[in-house]
Design an enzyme around this catalytic site. Structure first.
Site, short mmCIF file in Angstrom:
data_model
loop_
_atom_site.label_atom_id
_atom_site.label_comp_id
_atom_site.label_asym_id
_atom_site.label_seq_id
_atom_site.Cartn_x
_atom_site.Cartn_y
_atom_site.Cartn_z
N MET B 1 0.85 -1.20 0.00
CA MET B 1 0.00 0.00 0.00
C MET B 1 0.88 1.24 0.00
O MET B 1 2.06 1.20 0.27
CB MET B 1 -0.92 0.01 1.22
CG MET B 1 -1.84 -1.20 1.28
SD MET B 1 -3.13 -1.12 0.06
CE MET B 1 -4.29 -0.04 0.87
N CYS B 2 0.25 2.34 -0.26
CA CYS B 2 0.98 3.60 -0.43
C CYS B 2 0.26 4.66 0.39
O CYS B 2 -0.68 4.38 1.09
CB CYS B 2 0.98 4.00 -1.90
SG CYS B 2 1.40 2.63 -3.01
N GLN B 3 0.75 5.87 0.30
CA GLN B 3 0.03 6.98 0.92
C GLN B 3 -0.13 8.12 -0.06
O GLN B 3 0.72 8.35 -0.92
CB GLN B 3 0.73 7.45 2.20
CG GLN B 3 0.68 6.39 3.30
CD GLN B 3 0.66 6.98 4.71
OE1 GLN B 3 0.43 8.16 4.92
NE2 GLN B 3 0.89 6.11 5.69
N ILE B 78 3.59 8.54 -1.91
CA ILE B 78 4.77 7.74 -1.57
C ILE B 78 4.39 6.28 -1.73
O ILE B 78 3.29 5.87 -1.39
CB ILE B 78 5.32 8.04 -0.16
CG1 ILE B 78 4.21 8.10 0.88
CG2 ILE B 78 6.11 9.34 -0.16
CD1 ILE B 78 4.71 8.39 2.28
#
Lengths: 257, 257
Positions: B1-3, B78
């Site tokens: 997962m990312c942000q 990110i």
């Protein structure tokens, strides 16, 4: 008018030396202070930096001069506005996607009464003749070859037909790359050199900087630099002829088949 | 997962404060170290920075944290790779042109068995499910509305149909902007707040930094910050509901008509 800088190499190479001299023309040793930009291919990806400040004053240009991004295909541009206001969307190089690859384009010159029919697949965001020419080129390439990228020779032959038709509208010094090859067309001014083994020291003409490339290369490296006006004082640059279109691959201009 | 991090404002605003906290999650306070990126609209133009280094180690991220680029619409990301290798062409945000405007897109999540038919107008350069979803969204918008950008309400209605169909394949937290509006969709985690007069001091949760916004704003400024997890410890963040799609204009979420 503007100035162009391109680099095409057989191994990823940084452009810090050439860009340092080139960026001085963006407001210091020359008058191209209406923005600048540079695009680096890294594999299929692109790092794209544009700024509407003069290159000599730009913090982003300072980053490029100090951060050695390695790339096999680079196109840079410093702008002196002729058509289109000074705005970010009018800074070269421009980037679009075609055939699942990014294409990068920059132009030096001025096109008069160039208003081709654009079918909507590639449409300018800004107001320059240059971006219009780029959109038209990609549209026509897609129209000829459909959804599949052709072999390099076919691509080069298509550009050899399309580019003179655009250049007939004025001055069309330009560079175009999809990250595998770099095409350069000269209307009025473009020069290139190929650096390869044995490497020597090069001395910038715009700033008191020299690099001994033999210290930073391997014997297999080959780098073509293409630029509006020669960047160094002690190397032999080759001038393009008017109307000449060259395709650079792995640091070498290709012989037209 | 990312942000994900987004900003939508009524006046050009810099994102230095929020990006400073967010970038710490790119390898220091969190594990998203497989690249990062940020895109700023300036008028119709876009500044687009991507890097496959961790944001905490990236000289380009350092530039962003120290150089106050002012923008009304920003999207940052990110990455912690789930699909697609760690490579520049897989870094978000992605940029394409539609209707003579740049569109910027970033995604946090994972789409399973998402393999829509792409007609070639927008084709992924990299190998992520995210870029595939972006290309599909733009293709479908163009198919519905042809060559002319519709009014915002029609665009929002179209996205309200298209986005849930994509989200059905997995997790689809995403942000999308054409520089006039910022659309944000939540599958699992997204929060926002609106900063406006009277401004107060905000304290980052990821680094020991605080800013008194009353010192750097005018009473008319309004800024919406949208982010995966709240960035500050002393402000009231609103959580999106699962499946919620919001459209931000001039720093405010719009009421769906």
């Amino acid at each position: 008018m503007c100035q162009l800088l391109g680099m095409n190499c057989n191994v990823p190479t940084d452009i810090v030396f050439s860009f340092t001299g080139f960026a001085m023309r963006g407001g210091r040793t020359d008058t191209h202070h209406d923005g600048w930009g540079i695009a680096f291919f890294e594999g299929a990806g692109v790092r794209h930096f544009v700024d509407h400040q003069a290159a000599v004053d730009s913090p982003v240009a300072t980053l490029i001069k100090t951060y050695p991004i390695k790339s096999r295909n680079v196109i840079a541009h410093i702008r002196k506005a002729t058509q289109g206001e000074v705005a970010l969307e009018n800074c070269h190089p421009f980037v679009r996607e075609l055939w699942g690859r990014y294409w990068v384009f920059a132009h030096n010159g001025d096109l008069k009464a160039f208003d081709p029919v654009l079918d909507g697949a590639f449409r300018p965001v800004g107001t320059t003749d240059s971006e219009r020419a780029f959109c038209y080129l990609l549209q026509e390439l897609r129209r000829r070859f459909g959804d599949t990228r052709p072999a390099l020779a076919a691509l080069e032959a298509a550009l050899a037909e399309l580019v003179p038709a655009i250049a007939a509208h004025g001055t069309f010094n330009m560079m175009l790359s999809d990250g595998t090859a770099l095409f350069a067309h000269c209307s009025t001014s473009l020069h290139y050199l190929v650096r390869q083994h044995p490497f020597d020291t090069a001395i910038l003409s715009d700033e008191d900087v020299r690099v001994d490339f033999s210290q930073v290369t391997t014997p297999n490296d080959r780098v073509a630099i293409i630029v509006t006006q020669p960047l160094t004082t002690n190397e032999r640059w080759t001038a393009f002829g008017p109307g000449e279109l060259l395709c650079f691959v792995d640091g070498l201009p290709q012989q037209r088949s």
